[in-house]
Design a protein around this motif. Sequence first.
Motif, short mmCIF file in Angstrom:
data_model
loop_
_atom_site.label_atom_id
_atom_site.label_comp_id
_atom_site.label_asym_id
_atom_site.label_seq_id
_atom_site.Cartn_x
_atom_site.Cartn_y
_atom_site.Cartn_z
N ILE A 187 0.85 -1.18 0.00
CA ILE A 187 0.00 0.00 0.00
C ILE A 187 0.89 1.24 0.00
O ILE A 187 1.74 1.40 0.86
CB ILE A 187 -0.92 -0.01 1.23
N ARG A 188 0.68 2.11 -1.00
CA ARG A 188 1.56 3.27 -1.14
C ARG A 188 1.18 4.40 -0.18
O ARG A 188 2.03 5.13 0.28
CB ARG A 188 1.51 3.77 -2.58
N SER A 189 -0.13 4.52 0.09
CA SER A 189 -0.59 5.63 0.94
C SER A 189 -0.27 5.35 2.40
O SER A 189 -0.55 4.26 2.92
CB SER A 189 -2.10 5.79 0.75
N ARG B 7 -1.58 6.86 5.06
CA ARG B 7 -2.82 6.76 5.83
C ARG B 7 -3.47 5.40 5.62
O ARG B 7 -3.99 4.79 6.55
CB ARG B 7 -3.78 7.88 5.42
N GLY B 8 -3.40 4.93 4.36
CA GLY B 8 -3.96 3.62 4.05
C GLY B 8 -3.29 2.53 4.87
O GLY B 8 -3.95 1.62 5.38
N GLN C 205 -1.83 2.87 7.79
CA GLN C 205 -2.13 3.01 9.21
C GLN C 205 -3.53 2.51 9.57
O GLN C 205 -3.75 1.99 10.65
CB GLN C 205 -2.02 4.48 9.62
N LEU C 206 -4.46 2.67 8.62
CA LEU C 206 -5.86 2.36 8.95
C LEU C 206 -6.28 0.94 8.58
O LEU C 206 -7.42 0.57 8.84
CB LEU C 206 -6.79 3.36 8.25
N GLN C 207 -5.39 0.15 7.97
CA GLN C 207 -5.78 -1.21 7.61
C GLN C 207 -6.24 -1.99 8.83
O GLN C 207 -5.57 -1.99 9.87
CB GLN C 207 -4.61 -1.95 6.96
N LEU D 154 -8.81 -1.40 10.67
CA LEU D 154 -9.64 -0.63 11.61
C LEU D 154 -11.06 -0.49 11.07
O LEU D 154 -11.33 -0.78 9.90
CB LEU D 154 -9.03 0.76 11.82
N TYR E 78 -11.44 -1.55 7.10
CA TYR E 78 -10.63 -1.22 5.92
C TYR E 78 -9.76 -2.45 5.62
O TYR E 78 -9.07 -2.94 6.51
CB TYR E 78 -9.71 -0.03 6.20
#
Lengths: 181, 184
Positions: free
Chosen positions: B7-9, B11-12, B14-16, B18, B151
Amino acid sequence: VDLIAGTARVGVGAATLVAVEITSRSIRIAKVVVPASLAEGPLDAVERHLGRRQGEAHRSERENRDNVSEAAESVLNRVVVGVVDMLDMEQLIDHVPINKVVARVDLPGVIDEIDLAGVIREATTGLGAEALDASRAGLMAMDLWGARVVDRILRRKEPRDLVVRWNAIAQPESANTEVLS
Amino acid sequence: MSQHPQIRSERGQQLQGLRAGFVSRAVASGTDVVLVLCVYVVGVIVVSIAWDLFFSTSISVAAPPHWVNALLEWILLVAYLTAGWWSTGRTVGKQIVGLRVVGSDGSPVRFWRALFRAVLCASFFPVLLLALVNRRNRGLEDVAFRTVVTYDWLPQIDQPQAEPPVDTRSVIEARLASVPVVRS
């Protein structure tokens, strides 16, 4: 000039080697023919001297050969560059049958070798994945922003509890809306 | 080091895993509804033309009564949502947005739970609004059927793996072996 001098040195070295070799063999024959009492002293001294000369001649010949090859390469480069500069490229291209050359190229074979479909597929997949990731990240940001706005309206002080129970160990402590927003 | 290097993002990453928020879920649900509507419209056109080809002299697209349309769309939506949540926890909309529906303990959603959840969601769309105000981003369907929407961008990250059983005897033996023996 280097090339001529080097070539001359190589010739002289080769002649020296031949002369030394002939002399050496002559001495060996002389040692057999001449009586031992007469031959031992002077002929041995001459043979030792010739051995030294032969070693030097070999070494010198190797160096000269390397120098000559370097000089020859340099001269050749200069000659080629000079010839190319002298050529009229426009006229040369006019004389080359480009269409015949291209007709002989196996274009489908070349394209098969390149695997154009694979290149296009990889490029588009990468672009698509990046666009999808960006869209998802944008939606996540809107999720967090919306939650913050609602929490502010409801006057909540605690951040939202987003961690699910079975993931609690895997998630970092900072996994809440306050830090991630 | 990142847990999800694919995952490049940031934020993406961090939130996996959740709980997903209202906007993502609404977009995913909207995508699903639009998709089902498109499938239904195309289906009606194809069936109508096919019918006329065999049983009529002229070709025209039929316009079913409103209640038939509504009923068939509802049935199609329920079947589609059930199939998605029961099989992989994802529908096409959730796949696009990167969400997954699982049980509150992380287990896959069972058939009946998926079916009843789909019936509730297809019958009353505003159930999702609760996620906007709930502290755990839970919609009414999550509360009613004990499900969680997380997510989950990567398809290979499936359900949480159960911890391997611990061999108590070997652990005790290993610890005893490491204790120094004091001889008097």
